[in-house]
Scaffold this motif. Structure first.
Motif, PDB file in Angstrom:
ATOM      1  N   UNK A   1       0.855  -1.178  -0.060  1.00  0.00           N
ATOM      2  CA  UNK A   1      -0.308  -0.008  -0.143  1.00  0.00           C
ATOM      3  C   UNK A   1       0.866   1.166  -0.076  1.00  0.00           C
ATOM      4  N   UNK A   2       1.928   1.161   0.630  1.00  0.00           N
ATOM      5  CA  UNK A   2       2.965   2.380   0.644  1.00  0.00           C
ATOM      6  C   UNK A   2       3.368   2.917  -0.607  1.00  0.00           C
ATOM      7  N   UNK A   3       3.370   1.711  -1.579  1.00  0.00           N
ATOM      8  CA  UNK A   3       3.989   1.793  -2.963  1.00  0.00           C
ATOM      9  C   UNK A   3       2.686   2.276  -3.964  1.00  0.00           C
ATOM     10  N   UNK A   4       1.631   1.771  -3.691  1.00  0.00           N
ATOM     11  CA  UNK A   4       0.377   1.742  -4.292  1.00  0.00           C
ATOM     12  C   UNK A   4      -0.989   2.134  -3.733  1.00  0.00           C
ATOM     13  N   UNK A   5      -0.994   3.311  -3.054  1.00  0.00           N
ATOM     14  CA  UNK A   5      -1.981   3.473  -2.075  1.00  0.00           C
ATOM     15  C   UNK A   5      -3.420   3.390  -2.344  1.00  0.00           C
ATOM     16  N   UNK A   6      -3.518   3.452  -4.006  1.00  0.00           N
ATOM     17  CA  UNK A   6      -5.179   3.698  -4.306  1.00  0.00           C
ATOM     18  C   UNK A   6      -5.397   2.200  -4.827  1.00  0.00           C
ATOM     19  N   UNK A   7      -4.653   1.245  -4.794  1.00  0.00           N
ATOM     20  CA  UNK A   7      -4.978   0.031  -5.422  1.00  0.00           C
ATOM     21  C   UNK A   7      -6.073  -0.653  -4.776  1.00  0.00           C
ATOM     22  N   UNK A   8      -7.047  -0.998  -5.425  1.00  0.00           N
ATOM     23  CA  UNK A   8      -8.268  -1.699  -4.862  1.00  0.00           C
ATOM     24  C   UNK A   8      -8.257  -2.989  -4.133  1.00  0.00           C
ATOM     25  N   UNK A   9      -7.166  -3.932  -5.024  1.00  0.00           N
ATOM     26  CA  UNK A   9      -7.107  -5.260  -4.460  1.00  0.00           C
ATOM     27  C   UNK A   9      -6.186  -5.242  -3.129  1.00  0.00           C
ATOM     28  N   UNK A  10      -5.269  -4.226  -3.266  1.00  0.00           N
ATOM     29  CA  UNK A  10      -4.406  -4.160  -1.787  1.00  0.00           C
ATOM     30  C   UNK A  10      -5.182  -3.818  -0.612  1.00  0.00           C
ATOM     31  N   UNK A  11      -5.903  -2.526  -0.954  1.00  0.00           N
ATOM     32  CA  UNK A  11      -6.815  -2.280   0.242  1.00  0.00           C
ATOM     33  C   UNK A  11      -7.803  -3.011   0.626  1.00  0.00           C
ATOM     34  N   UNK A  12      -8.516  -3.886  -0.421  1.00  0.00           N
ATOM     35  CA  UNK A  12      -9.513  -4.723  -0.035  1.00  0.00           C
ATOM     36  C   UNK A  12      -8.846  -5.867   0.831  1.00  0.00           C
ATOM     37  N   UNK A  13      -7.712  -6.556   0.225  1.00  0.00           N
ATOM     38  CA  UNK A  13      -7.112  -7.811   0.892  1.00  0.00           C
ATOM     39  C   UNK A  13      -6.755  -6.992   2.490  1.00  0.00           C
ATOM     40  N   UNK A  14      -6.266  -5.822   2.470  1.00  0.00           N
ATOM     41  CA  UNK A  14      -5.485  -5.430   3.783  1.00  0.00           C
ATOM     42  C   UNK A  14      -7.041  -5.155   4.589  1.00  0.00           C
ATOM     43  N   UNK A  15      -8.008  -4.713   4.484  1.00  0.00           N
ATOM     44  CA  UNK A  15      -9.176  -4.749   5.109  1.00  0.00           C
ATOM     45  C   UNK A  15      -9.582  -5.922   5.555  1.00  0.00           C
ATOM     46  N   UNK A  16      -9.522  -7.043   4.583  1.00  0.00           N
ATOM     47  CA  UNK A  16     -10.010  -8.361   5.121  1.00  0.00           C
ATOM     48  C   UNK A  16      -8.967  -8.931   6.110  1.00  0.00           C
ATOM     49  N   UNK A  17      -7.924  -8.817   5.941  1.00  0.00           N
ATOM     50  CA  UNK A  17      -6.768  -9.254   7.133  1.00  0.00           C
ATOM     51  C   UNK A  17      -6.867  -8.153   8.368  1.00  0.00           C
ATOM     52  N   UNK A  18      -7.384  -7.034   8.428  1.00  0.00           N
ATOM     53  CA  UNK A  18      -7.514  -6.499   9.419  1.00  0.00           C
ATOM     54  C   UNK A  18      -8.786  -6.807  10.414  1.00  0.00           C
TER      55      UNK A  18
END
Length: 255
Positions: free
Chosen positions: A87-104
């Motif tokens: 996310x630091x490298x690609x803060x607006x990537x939908x897949x990264x944000x979605x998987x991070x939200x699932x993990x969180x």
């Protein structure tokens, strides 16, 4: 973005930038790691992804897939760590944000967040809107336009054209400086982070940087903290709700 599309993007970057990575070696390793992931050989995939991440300029796709492999291995702390790196490298990537939200959502600790001042949130959103290189290109474009308009000011014989050229140039020069600052901040966000992730199943937070300190509270795997100080093998951390304490360095990994 699926695993396959991220692979294609990675290959494109490798083949377009020989300075960033050894194309054939890293592309082949990335494909091999992805195949190991598909074959449910997560530990082997993790090892290969880590080798790729350690041997070249970071790419969010590698961190993203590494986070996926850790998540499948039920290692929540490391999964969140690498999703955060991506996310630091690609803060607006939908897949990264979605998987991070699932993990969180699977974190044991549910910590209230003190919201940032709205101006800070707005500036952060603006900075993350475009990559650093894009902001830098825009800055150069605005600067070039400003210099062109200054030529109108110096060489035009018409009064209103001179005034238009001067004031327009000043506005564009200001915009150029602002976008240059935005570019530098976006680059700093990508490489500088005081955030860290708890990677141990549970850890006791102390009131001072030693084992004799009072136990304040307990954190669990995957919790995000901010590192504010460091003494030998201890890190002072701050939670999103403002609570502070000391934790052993080995219990957390920096983002």
């Amino acid at each position: 973005m699926s695993m396959r599309s991220k692979t294609a993007w990675f290959l494109a970057v490798c083949f377009l930038s020989a300075a960033a990575c050894a194309p054939a070696a890293h592309a082949a390793s990335f494909q091999e790691a992805n195949q190991l992931y598909k074959d449910n050989k997560y530990d082997q995939a993790i090892e290969l992804y880590r080798q790729i991440a350690a041997s070249r300029v970071p790419i969010p796709e590698v961190y993203f897939n590494l986070g996926n492999a850790y998540f499948k291995s039920r290692k929540l702390g490391h999964a969140i760590l690498y999703y955060e790196k991506a996310k630091l490298l690609s803060p607006n990537d939908e897949d990264i944000n979605r998987n991070l939200a699932i993990a969180n959502a699977r974190i044991v600790d549910k910590i209230d967040m003190i919201p940032d001042f709205f101006i800070k949130r707005w500036l952060t959103g603006l900075v993350n809107l475009l990559p650093s290189n894009t902001w830098a290109i825009l800055s150069l474009v605005f600067f070039t336009l400003a210099m062109t308009l200054l030529l109108l000011y110096f060489f035009s014989g018409t009064r209103w054209i001179k005034r238009f050229g001067f004031y327009s140039a000043m506005i564009l020069l200001t915009v150029s400086l602002l976008t240059l600052w935005t570019s530098s901040r976006r680059a700093a966000y990508s490489v500088e982070s005081d955030a860290a992730i708890v990677i141990e199943p549970s850890v006791t937070i102390k009131s001072s940087p030693d084992e004799a300190g009072n136990n304040i509270f307990v954190l669990h795997e995957g919790t995000r903290v901010i590192v504010t100080d460091s003494i030998e093998n201890w890190k002072q951390i701050r939670l999103s709700d403002g609570n502070k304490g000391w934790v052993q360095r080995s219990a957390i990994e920096p983002v």
